[in-house]
Scaffold this motif. Structure first.
Motif, PDB file in Angstrom:
ATOM      1  N   MET A   1      -2.850   2.065 -14.899  1.00 16.15           N
ATOM      2  CA  MET A   1      -1.784   2.762 -14.197  1.00 16.15           C
ATOM      3  C   MET A   1      -2.327   3.539 -13.005  1.00 16.15           C
ATOM      4  SD  MET A   1       1.151   2.062 -14.991  1.00 16.15           S
ATOM      5  CE  MET A   1       2.207   3.272 -14.197  1.00 16.15           C
ATOM      6  N   SER A   2      -3.470   4.151 -13.205  1.00 18.00           N
ATOM      7  CA  SER A   2      -3.995   4.968 -12.117  1.00 18.00           C
ATOM      8  C   SER A   2      -4.268   4.109 -10.892  1.00 18.00           C
ATOM      9  CB  SER A   2      -5.266   5.689 -12.561  1.00 18.00           C
ATOM     10  OG  SER A   2      -6.282   4.730 -12.752  1.00 18.00           O
ATOM     11  N   PHE A   3      -4.561   2.843 -11.154  1.00 17.28           N
ATOM     12  CA  PHE A   3      -4.805   1.959 -10.022  1.00 17.28           C
ATOM     13  C   PHE A   3      -3.549   1.809  -9.174  1.00 17.28           C
ATOM     14  CE2 PHE A   3      -4.433  -2.399  -8.380  1.00 17.28           C
ATOM     15  CZ  PHE A   3      -5.439  -2.349  -7.433  1.00 17.28           C
ATOM     16  N   ILE A   4      -2.413   1.605  -9.872  1.00 17.08           N
ATOM     17  CA  ILE A   4      -1.157   1.432  -9.135  1.00 17.08           C
ATOM     18  C   ILE A   4      -0.760   2.730  -8.443  1.00 17.08           C
ATOM     19  CG2 ILE A   4       1.326   0.966  -9.410  1.00 17.08           C
ATOM     20  CD1 ILE A   4       0.526  -0.998 -11.608  1.00 17.08           C
ATOM     21  N   LYS A   5      -1.038   3.839  -9.152  1.00 18.92           N
ATOM     22  CA  LYS A   5      -0.696   5.126  -8.559  1.00 18.92           C
ATOM     23  C   LYS A   5      -1.463   5.347  -7.263  1.00 18.92           C
ATOM     24  CE  LYS A   5       0.947   8.228 -12.152  1.00 18.92           C
ATOM     25  NZ  LYS A   5       0.457   9.073 -13.237  1.00 18.92           N
ATOM     26  N   ASN A   6      -2.693   4.928  -7.283  1.00 15.80           N
ATOM     27  CA  ASN A   6      -3.519   5.163  -6.112  1.00 15.80           C
ATOM     28  C   ASN A   6      -3.274   4.141  -5.002  1.00 15.80           C
ATOM     29  OD1 ASN A   6      -4.719   7.420  -7.140  1.00 15.80           O
ATOM     30  ND2 ASN A   6      -6.335   6.246  -8.170  1.00 15.80           N
TER      31      ASN A   6
ATOM     32  N   ASN B   1      -1.975   2.644  -2.005  1.00 19.07           N
ATOM     33  CA  ASN B   1      -1.196   3.049  -0.846  1.00 19.07           C
ATOM     34  C   ASN B   1      -1.199   1.918   0.174  1.00 19.07           C
ATOM     35  OD1 ASN B   1      -3.705   3.153   0.250  1.00 19.07           O
ATOM     36  ND2 ASN B   1      -3.820   5.392   0.272  1.00 19.07           N
ATOM     37  N   GLN B   2      -0.500   2.168   1.234  1.00 16.21           N
ATOM     38  CA  GLN B   2      -0.332   1.095   2.208  1.00 16.21           C
ATOM     39  C   GLN B   2      -1.668   0.628   2.760  1.00 16.21           C
ATOM     40  OE1 GLN B   2       2.442   2.133   5.246  1.00 16.21           O
ATOM     41  NE2 GLN B   2       2.265   0.158   6.264  1.00 16.21           N
ATOM     42  N   GLU B   3      -2.574   1.588   2.953  1.00 15.84           N
ATOM     43  CA  GLU B   3      -3.866   1.268   3.544  1.00 15.84           C
ATOM     44  C   GLU B   3      -4.631   0.276   2.673  1.00 15.84           C
ATOM     45  OE1 GLU B   3      -5.981   4.792   4.657  1.00 15.84           O
ATOM     46  OE2 GLU B   3      -7.850   3.676   4.719  1.00 15.84           O
ATOM     47  N   SER B   4      -4.665   0.561   1.362  1.00 13.35           N
ATOM     48  CA  SER B   4      -5.441  -0.336   0.493  1.00 13.35           C
ATOM     49  C   SER B   4      -4.753  -1.680   0.357  1.00 13.35           C
ATOM     50  CB  SER B   4      -5.672   0.309  -0.867  1.00 13.35           C
ATOM     51  OG  SER B   4      -4.504   0.918  -1.317  1.00 13.35           O
ATOM     52  N   ILE B   5      -3.401  -1.664   0.369  1.00 12.62           N
ATOM     53  CA  ILE B   5      -2.687  -2.945   0.296  1.00 12.62           C
ATOM     54  C   ILE B   5      -3.030  -3.794   1.515  1.00 12.62           C
ATOM     55  CG2 ILE B   5      -0.421  -4.032   0.293  1.00 12.62           C
ATOM     56  CD1 ILE B   5       0.643  -1.492  -1.064  1.00 12.62           C
ATOM     57  N   VAL B   6      -2.987  -3.146   2.679  1.00 13.78           N
ATOM     58  CA  VAL B   6      -3.264  -3.881   3.907  1.00 13.78           C
ATOM     59  C   VAL B   6      -4.695  -4.419   3.880  1.00 13.78           C
ATOM     60  CG1 VAL B   6      -3.601  -3.640   6.396  1.00 13.78           C
ATOM     61  CG2 VAL B   6      -1.590  -2.666   5.319  1.00 13.78           C
ATOM     62  N   LEU B   7      -5.624  -3.583   3.394  1.00 11.63           N
ATOM     63  CA  LEU B   7      -7.013  -4.012   3.319  1.00 11.63           C
ATOM     64  C   LEU B   7      -7.132  -5.230   2.414  1.00 11.63           C
ATOM     65  CD1 LEU B   7      -9.863  -3.374   4.237  1.00 11.63           C
ATOM     66  CD2 LEU B   7     -10.151  -1.974   2.185  1.00 11.63           C
ATOM     67  N   ALA B   8      -6.451  -5.150   1.256  1.00 14.13           N
ATOM     68  CA  ALA B   8      -6.512  -6.258   0.305  1.00 14.13           C
ATOM     69  C   ALA B   8      -5.938  -7.516   0.928  1.00 14.13           C
ATOM     70  CB  ALA B   8      -5.741  -5.886  -0.959  1.00 14.13           C
TER      71      ALA B   8
END
Lengths: 707, 323
Positions: free
Chosen positions: B1-6, B8-15
C-alpha cells in the motif's frame, strides 16, 4: 452675501454634477465604452472603405457577421457563467465539415445536415462541459487542448475526405437558399443570429436557468451554497456554446459548400476578442448577449476592413492582440476601480445658508432653551433594544417598537418588563402607526410601507411610487421610508427621506444636503401610491393635525416644520409653520392638550451651519478624509419640543447629561406618560408629563373609543 | 500500500518513460543507436529550453503563451536586420531590446494591472507575431546570413554531441541552482503557492513576476537562435504550429502543477525525456504528423485531467475568475 459665496451658491446649486455619480451607478454604463468603440469603428472604416455601406457589400459582410455573432453569443454565455471556451473555432470547423460531408458524401437532406452539425457541436460542447463542469478542470487550458484535438481531427478529416466533398454533384434549393438567399432583405445567418440573440437574452435575464448561469458566474461559491447545481450549470453553458458553434458551422457550410484547411482558422481568438471587447467580464457574472454582438461587429468590421484596405499579413493579428490586451486590461481595471470612482464622485454637496435660530442654550430664556428634564426619565428594555426609532401603544397599553434587527418588539403592560418579538419584518422598522382596525403600519427602512395585522401577518403595502421622467436615479423605489400617519379616511401619508442614499447613509445625505425628500400617500382603497411633494431636505416625521384636515411634516436638514392640507379650502397646499429651529427635526406626534410633540434628533452647530455654506469644503472632506473625521450634524444632544397649531413653541425638554436620551427620534404620549425612542439608543424612555390628561391615548384621539 | 501511496505523477512519468524506452529499444529498429539517441536529446533541447522558462512561470502561478511568438519573431527580426546590412552589435541590441520590452509588458500587465496571465500572453503572442510579420519582415522565413556565428553555432560539435545539448544542460543547471538555492528562487515557490501570503510577508512578489516574464522572453530568444542555427533559417509559421502546446505538455506531464508552487527542473527533464522518446518513436513508426498532433494533444488532455484530479478544486476553494 459675499461675491465668493454667491459664486459658490451658483456653482453648486445649478451645475448638476450629482448626475455623474447617478449615471455611474447604472449598469448600462458598462456598455458605454464598447458602444462608443463600435460607433467609432464603423464610422472610421465606413468612411475609409469606398462602398462599405452599399447593400451588396453589407449583405456579404452581414452573412459572415451572422455566423460570427452566433459563435460569440455562445461564448458570451460561457463567459457569463465564469468559464471560457477556446474550442469554438474547432467545433465550428468540425460542424462545417459534418454538414458538408453529410450533404455531399451521403447526399442527405438539408435538415439531416443541420442535425449533423448540431450533434457535432453539442457532443464537443458536452465533452468540454464534462471536463470543466464535472471534473472541474481549468477552462482555459482544457478548451485550448480540446481546440487542438478538434483541429487535428478536422485536418485529418479534410485530408481524407476533402476531395470526396469536392467531387459530388449534389445540390438542393434549400441548401442554396440558406447559403445565398434572403428573407425580407435579411440573409438567413443574420436572421438566425437575431433569433438566437433574442432567445438567449430572454433566457438569461428572465428564466431560471439563465439566472443560474449569472449566479454561478457572479459568485460560484455563493451559488453553490445557495443550492444551485453549479457543475450542471457550467456543463450546460459549454453545451450551449457548442450548439451555437454547430449551427454557425452549418450556415458556413451552406454558404461556401466546402470545408478546407482555412475553415474557422483563428476563429477562437477572434471570438474571444469580440466577447471581451464587447465588455463581457472575464471570470463571469457581468456580461450579456448584446455586449457580445457589439464586440462581434467591432472585431469583424475591423478585421475585414483591414483586409479590404490592403494591409499585409499579420496586421490583423497585431490589431487583435492590441484590442484583446486593451479590452482585458480596461475590463479588469474598471471592475476594480469603478466603486472607488463612484465613491469619489457620488457625494455632490449643495449650498445652503441656514437661517439664524433662537438660542437653545440652557438658561438663555428663549422658548427653545434646553433643560435637563429628560435625564430623569425611567427606562424600558435597557440593553435589550437596539434602535427603537419609533414607539407606539395599542388600546391595551402594550408598547411596540422597531429594532435594528428587523423586528417589531412588544412590551407588555402594565410594567413593560416582559417582551416578545411581535413580528419579524426583515428590515429596520422606523415610523409606526395604528390604523382603525389596529393593524400596525410601519415604514421599513429601504423596504417600503408594511402592514402587520393584530394576528402578526406581515403584508407589503407599497414599495414604489411613480417613476419621474427626469430623474436618472431610480426614484420609483423607496430608499428611506421614514415616518407615516393615517388620515381619518384611511389614506396613509408617509415620507421617503431621500432618493439618492440608502437609509443607513443618512449622514451622507446630510452632508450633501440636496433636497430629494418626498411626501407620499398610499391609498388602501386601490393600493396606489402617489408622490405629493418633492424636493425637501430629508423629510422625516409626519403627524395628522387634530382637525384631520391637514398634516405636519418635518424637514430635518433644514430644521423646519411644514403643514400640508389634505382637505378644506387650502387642500393640496403646503406652508412652512416653523422655520429655523435650533435642532434637526424628527418625528411629530399628537399631545393630549391639542398640541404636538416633536423630536430633535440632534442640534445645529455653528460649524456645520458654516460648512453648509461651503459645499466645496464638504466635497473635499468626503473625498480626502476618513469618515471618522467628517463634520456632520451633531447628534449627541437632542430634545423634545411641544408646539401648537399656530406654530408657537410651548415647551422644550432635553437631557443635558447625555446619559439617557442624548438624541431623540420619537416620543408618544399615552395616559399621561411620554414614551421616548431614539434610533441610536438602547432603551425606551418613560417620562411623566406634568398636568397631562391621564386618560388620553393616541388610539382614541385618532379612532375614537373602542366600538 | 505504501507504494501506491507514494505514487505521484513524477514517478509514474519516470516509469512510463523507462518502459517506453525499453519497448522502443526492443521493438523499433534503429532506435537504440548512438546516433538516434543523440538525435532524441537534440530534438528535445530546444523544447526543453523553452520548457525551462515555462516551468519557472508556471511554478510562480502564471503561464506564458507568447514564448513561441517571441522566439520566432525576435530571431526573425534579428536576422532580417542582419540581412539588410545592419551591424552585428546594433542588430543584437535592438533584438534584445525588443525581447526585453515584450517581457516587461507581459510582466507589468500581469503583475501590476492584475490581468490574467493567460490573456496577456495570448494577446501579446498575437501582437508580436502580427507586428513583426506585418511591419518588419516581408517573408515567412528569414535565412541566416552565410558565415554568421549563428550558422557556425549550428555546426558545432563537442565529443560529437551538438552544442545545443550542452546549452540545454547548462541552462537546466542554472535554473536548478536558481530555483533551489537562491533566495529569489525560493520566493518563486512561495509566490506560486500563495501569492497573498507571500506579498504580506514582504516578498517583492510583483517585481519578481515581471522578472520571470522577462527571463522567459530571453530564454525564448535563446531557443530561437538555436532553432535558426540548426535549420539555417527561421520560419515564422512556427507560431501557428503546435509547438507551444508541446512546451506546456512537457511541463504539465513532468508534474509541474498548473496551480503553481510545485515542481522543479527535474520534472522538466522527465517530461522532456518522455516527449522526446515518444516523438522519436512515432517518427520511426512513421505516424503522419497530423496524427502525431492528435496523439500529443490527447496525452496533454490526459495530463491535465490527472493534474486536475491530483490538485482538485471545488466550489468552496476555487477562486473567482481563476480560469
Amino acid at each position: 452675501m459675499a461675491f465668493r459665496e454667491r459664486l459658490q451658491a451658483w456653482r453648486y446649486n445649478t451645475i448638476p454634477d450629482h448626475l455623474i455619480g447617478e449615471i455611474l451607478t447604472k449598469r448600462w454604463t458598462d456598455n458605454a465604452i464598447p458602444f462608443i468603440a463600435l460607433v467609432i469603428t464603423v464610422a472610421a472604416f465606413g468612411s475609409a472603405i469606398p462602398g462599405f455601406f452599399r447593400p451588396y457589400s453589407l449583405q456579404e459582410s452581414t452573412r459572415q457577421l451572422g455566423e460570427f455573432s452566433l459563435v460569440v453569443t455562445g461564448l458570451s454565455v460561457v463567459m457569463l457563467g465564469g468559464g471560457i471556451d477556446l474550442s469554438v473555432g474547432s467545433i465550428f470547423a468540425l460542424a462545417t465539415f459534418a454538414s458538408v460531408g453529410t450533404f455531399f458524401i451521403f447526399e442527405a437532406p438539408v435538415w439531416v445536415c443541420l442535425l449533423a452539425a448540431i450533434a457535432t457541436g453539442v457532443v464537443c460542447g458536452a465533452i468540454n462541459g464534462y471536463l470543466i463542469g464535472f471534473l472541474r478542470l481549468r477552462a482555459f487550458l482544457t478548451t485550448l487542448v480540446t481546440f487542438i484535438i478538434g483541429r487535428a481531427l478536422f485536418d485529418i478529416l479534410v485530408v481524407q475526405y476533402g476531395a470526396a466533398t469536392q467531387m459530388s454533384f449534389m445540390s438542393s434549393d434549400l441548401w442554396d437558399f440558406i447559403g445565398d438567399g434572403t428573407l425580407f432583405g435579411f440573409s438567413v445567418p443574420v436572421l438566425t443570429a437575431i433569433v438566437f440573440a433574442l432567445i438567449t437574452h430572454i433566457a438569461l435575464t428572465r428564466s431560471r436557468p439563465g439566472w443560474h448561469v449569472q449566479a454561478v458566474g457572479g459568485s460560484r461559491r455563493s451559488a453553490h451554497n445557495a443550492g444551485i447545481r453549479v457543475r450542471r450549470t457550467v456543463f450546460m453553458t459549454y453545451v450551449f456554446s457548442g450548439f451555437c458553434a454547430g449551427v454557425s458551422g452549418f450556415l458556413m457550410a451552406t454558404r461556401l459548400s466546402s470545408a478546407g484547411p482555412g475553415t474557422g482558422h483563428g476563429l477562437e481568438i477572434l471570438a474571444l476578442t469580440a466577447a471581451v471587447v464587447g465588455g463581457n467580464s472575464l471570470g463571469g457574472g457581468r456580461g450579456s448577449v448584446v455586449k457580445g454582438i457589439m464586440g462581434a461587429i467591432i472585431v469583424l468590421v475591423m478585421t475585414n476592413g483591414l483586409i479590404r484596405l490592403g494591409f499585409g499579413t499579420g496586421t490583423n493579428q497585431m490589431v487583435l492582440g492590441i484590442m484583446l490586451a486593451l479590452a482585458v486590461t480596461i475590463d479588469i481595471r474598471w471592475l476594480k476601480n469603478r466603486h472607488k470612482v463612484l465613491n469619489e464622485v457620488y457625494v455632490a454637496p449643495v449650498y445652503l445658508k441656514m437661517g439664524k435660530s433662537e438660542s437653545a442654550e440652557p438658561g438663555s430664556g428663549s422658548a427653545y432653551s434646553l433643560n435637563n428634564k429628560l435625564s430623569s426619565a425611567q427606562h424600558i428594555g435597557l440593553g435589550e433594544l437596539e434602535g427603537p426609532e419609533d414607539v407606539i401603544l395599542d388600546r391595551d397599553d402594550h408598547l411596540y417598537c422597531g429594532t435594528r434587527h428587523g423586528e417589531i418588539i412588544r412590551y407588555f403592560a402594565p410594567d413593560y418588563k416582559r417582551s416578545e418579538v411581535f413580528a419579524h419584518v426583515g428590515g429596520f422598522p422606523l415610523g409606526l402607526a395604528f390604523d382603525k382596525d389596529q393593524n400596525l403600519i410601519t415604514c421599513v427602512g429601504a423596504m417600503g410601507l408594511y402592514k402587520i395585522s393584530p394576528d402578526r401577518e406581515v403584508t407589503r403595502l407599497s414599495a414604489e411610487t411613480r417613476r419621474s421622467l427626469t430623474s436618472i436615479v431610480d426614484d420609483a423605489r423607496m430608499r428611506d421610508p421614514n415616518d407615516l400617519d393615517i388620515a381619518p379616511d384611511g389614506k396613509i401619508y408617509f415620507t421617503d427621506s431621500t432618493k439618492r442614499y440608502d437609509a443607513h447613509e443618512w449622514m451622507l445625505d446630510s452632508i450633501e444636503n440636496r433636497g430629494t425628500g418626498r411626501l407620499l400617500v398610499y391609498d388602501p382603497k386601490d393600493g396606489s401610491t402617489k408622490t405629493l411633494l418633492d424636493g425637501y431636505r430629508y423629510t422625516n416625521g409626519v403627524c395628522m393635525a387634530h382637525d384631520g384636515q391637514s398634516l405636519y411634516f418635518s424637514e430635518s436638514w433644514r430644521s423646519r416644520i411644514h403643514r400640508y392640507w389634505i382637505a378644506g379650502p387650502k387642500a393640496g397646499t403646503v406652508e412652512c409653520v416653523i422655520k429655523d429651529m435650533p435642532g434637526y427635526t424628527d418625528n411629530i406626534n399628537r399631545a393630549s392638550d391639542g398640541t404636538y410633540w416633536m423630536a430633535w434628533l440632534g442640534m445645529r452647530t455653528p460649524s456645520f451651519d458654516l460648512s453648509l455654506r461651503h459645499p466645496d469644503m464638504r466635497k473635499r472632506m468626503t473625498r480626502r478624509l476618513p469618515q471618522d473625521d467628517w463634520l456632520f450634524p451633531n447628534i449627541n444632544t437632542g430634545g423634545i419640543v411641544k408646539f401648537d397649531d399656530s406654530g408657537t413653541i410651548i415647551q422644550t425638554m432635553g437631557d443635558l447629561t447625555g446619559q439617557n436620551h442624548p438624541m431623540v427620534t420619537s416620543m408618544r404620549e399615552h395616559k399621561g406618560k411620554l414614551f421616548i425612542g431614539g434610533i441610536l439608543n438602547n432603551r425606551i424612555g418613560l417620562f411623566d408629563i406634568e398636568g397631562a390628561d391621564p386618560n388620553w391615548t393616541g388610539m382614541t384621539s385618532y379612532w375614537g373609543e373602542k366600538a | 500500500m505504501s507504494f501506491i501511496k507514494n505514487l505521484n505523477q513524477e514517478s509514474i512519468v519516470l516509469a512510463i518513460t523507462v518502459v517506453m524506452f525499453a519497448l522502443a529499444s526492443l521493438l523499433l529498429p534503429g532506435f537504440f543507436s548512438a546516433n538516434n539517441l543523440v538525435a532524441i536529446v537534440r530534438s528535445v533541447s530546444v523544447l526543453g529550453i523553452l520548457a525551462l522558462g515555462m516551468a519557472m512561470i508556471i511554478i510562480g502561478r502564471g503561464i506564458d503563451l507568447s514564448m513561441v511568438a517571441i522566439m520566432a519573431m525576435s530571431v526573425a527580426c534579428y536576422l532580417q536586420m542582419l540581412n539588410s546590412g545592419m551591424g552585428e552589435g546594433s542588430a543584437l541590441v535592438l533584438a534584445l531590446a525588443g525581447v526585453l520590452a515584450i517581457g516587461l509588458i507581459n510582466g507589468v500587465l500581469v503583475a501590476y494591472a492584475d490581468v490574467p496571465a493567460i490573456f496577456v500572453t495570448l494577446a501579446s503572442s498575437s501582437f508580436v507575431f502580427g507586428f513583426v510579420r506585418s511591419q518588419l519582415i516581408n517573408t515567412d522565413a528569414v535565412p541566416v546570413p552565410s558565415g554568421h556565428w549563428v550558422e557556425i553555432l549550428g555546426g558545432m560539435r563537442f565529443m560529437s554531441i551538438p552544442v545545443e545539448v550542452f546549452l540545454f544542460a547548462g541552462l537546466a543547471l542554472a535554473t536548478f541552482l536558481f530555483l533551489r538555492y537562491s533566495k529569489w528562487g525560493r520566493y518563486v515557490y512561495y509566490a506560486g503557492d500563495n501569492p497573498e501570503a507571500a506579498r504580506n510577508s514582504g516578498m517583492p512578489v510583483r517585481p519578481m513576476m515581471v522578472l520571470r516574464y522577462v527571463i522567459s522572453a530571453l530564454i525564448a530568444f535563446i531557443a530561437g537562435i538555436l532553432t535558426a542555427s540548426s535549420l539555417h533559417s527561421i520560419n515564422t509559421r512556427i507560431v501557428n504550429s503546435n509547438l507551444l502546446y508541446d512546451i506546456v505538455l512537457i511541463t504539465v506531464i513532468g508534474g509541474i502543477g498548473l496551480s503553481g508552487g510545485k515542481g522543479g527542473v527535474r520534472n522538466v527533464l522527465f517530461g522532456a525525456a518522455l516527449i522526446g522518446i515518444m516523438l522519436n518513436a512515432m517518427t520511426i513508426i512513421d505516424i503522419p504528423l497530423l496524427y502525431q498532433n492528435l496523439i500529443k494533444a490527447g496525452i496533454l488532455l490526459g495530463a491535465i485531467i490527472v493534474d486536475g484530479i491530483l490538485n482538485p478544486r471545488d466550489e468552496q476553494t476555487a477562486q473567482q475568475g481563476d480560469i
